[in-house]
Enzyme design. Structure first.
Site, mmCIF file in Angstrom:
data_model
loop_
_atom_site.group_PDB
_atom_site.id
_atom_site.type_symbol
_atom_site.label_atom_id
_atom_site.label_comp_id
_atom_site.label_asym_id
_atom_site.label_seq_id
_atom_site.Cartn_x
_atom_site.Cartn_y
_atom_site.Cartn_z
ATOM 1 C CE LYS A 66 -3.980 53.564 40.041
ATOM 2 N NZ LYS A 66 -5.173 52.844 39.583
HETATM 3 O O1 G3P Z 1 -7.346 49.796 41.926
HETATM 4 C C1 G3P Z 1 -6.714 48.739 41.299
HETATM 5 C C2 G3P Z 1 -7.747 47.783 40.841
HETATM 6 O O2 G3P Z 1 -8.383 48.288 39.711
HETATM 7 C C3 G3P Z 1 -7.265 46.419 40.589
HETATM 8 O O3 G3P Z 1 -8.318 45.609 40.909
HETATM 9 O O4 G3P Z 1 -9.655 43.589 40.864
HETATM 10 O O5 G3P Z 1 -8.141 44.154 38.932
HETATM 11 O O6 G3P Z 1 -7.200 43.398 41.102
HETATM 12 P P1 G3P Z 1 -8.330 44.114 40.421
#
Ligand code: G3P
Length: 217
Positions: free
Chosen positions: A83
């Site tokens: 990533k």
């Molecule tokens: O896949 C990316 C994810 O982990 C981010 O999610 O909820 O932290 O915006 P969030």
């Protein structure tokens, strides 16, 4: 649509994997921090549980550093997807790593132009962040739809990996638009199975069954 689980929680991954619905896993530095585990140890355990791609994120800011870190992470298992962030340096790293045959997930994508560049740089996956766009009063799903159209216009192979998914409705919308993959935390995947009419219907069936006085076993 493929389901990836967005977590570094081994028990949660194992639980979902038993159902056969885990096509891959995504992690990021925040999820590794939350797990309290060593990145290489926990990532290895995840790769042993899941056959599909397991995204593991680099933290260097320059392409050279991302390439070196990415190759180190890819040594953990054959199913690692490296990533890298959607920065100019990240695009350079993406091009270099995919040219050498590594899977690359370009993350932190917030615009269709960023996604277009990632596809041109040979990304295996592009990760548009739905929830974080919703957080600033934009519609994250509009971005998924734009990228779908652009990628279809030119038949790009890069897979759209809808990320930052926060609700079961996000999963439905991503599937309707045609995201190739959606990565969601375990609680969101569990929430997809829930419906109040299912609970209500089950309660009424069980009441009637009790009245029959019968047993199946
Ligand atoms: O896949 C990316 C994810 O982990 C981010 O999610 O909820 O932290 O915006 P969030």
């Amino acid at each position: 649509m493929k389901f990836f689980v967005d977590t570094a929680d081994i028990d949660a991954i194992r639980d979902l994997a038993q159902l056969g619905i885990v096509d891959g896993v995504t992690t990021n530095p925040s999820l590794i921090m939350k797990s309290g585990r060593d990145i290489k140890e926990v990532t290895k355990e995840i790769c042993d549980l899941v056959d599909g791609p397991v995204s593991s994120e680099t933290v260097a800011l320059d392409a050279e550093g991302m390439i070196a870190e990415g190759k180190e992470l890819a040594r953990i298992a054959d199913n690692i997807a490296i990533k890298v962030p959607l920065t100019w340096e990240g695009l350079k790293a993406c091009k270099a790593l995919t040219s050498e045959g590594f899977m690359v997930n370009v993350t932190l994508c917030f615009s269709a132009n960023q996604a277009l560049l990632a596809a041109k740089a040979g990304a295996t996956f592009i990760s548009p962040f739905i929830g974080r766009l919703d957080d600033i009063n934009l519609d994250g799903m509009d971005l998924i739809a734009e990228i779908r159209q652009i990628y279809d216009n030119y038949s790009y192979d890069t897979e759209i990996l809808a990320a930052s998914i926060r609700t079961a409705n996000h999963m439905k919308q991503a599937a309707l638009i045609g995201a190739d993959v959606a990565t969601a935390p375990p609680n969101v995947i569990h929430a997809m199975a829930a419906h109040p009419l299912t609970d209500k219907g089950l309660e009424s069936f069980l009441k009637d069954w009790e009245k029959t006085g019968q047993k199946i076993l």
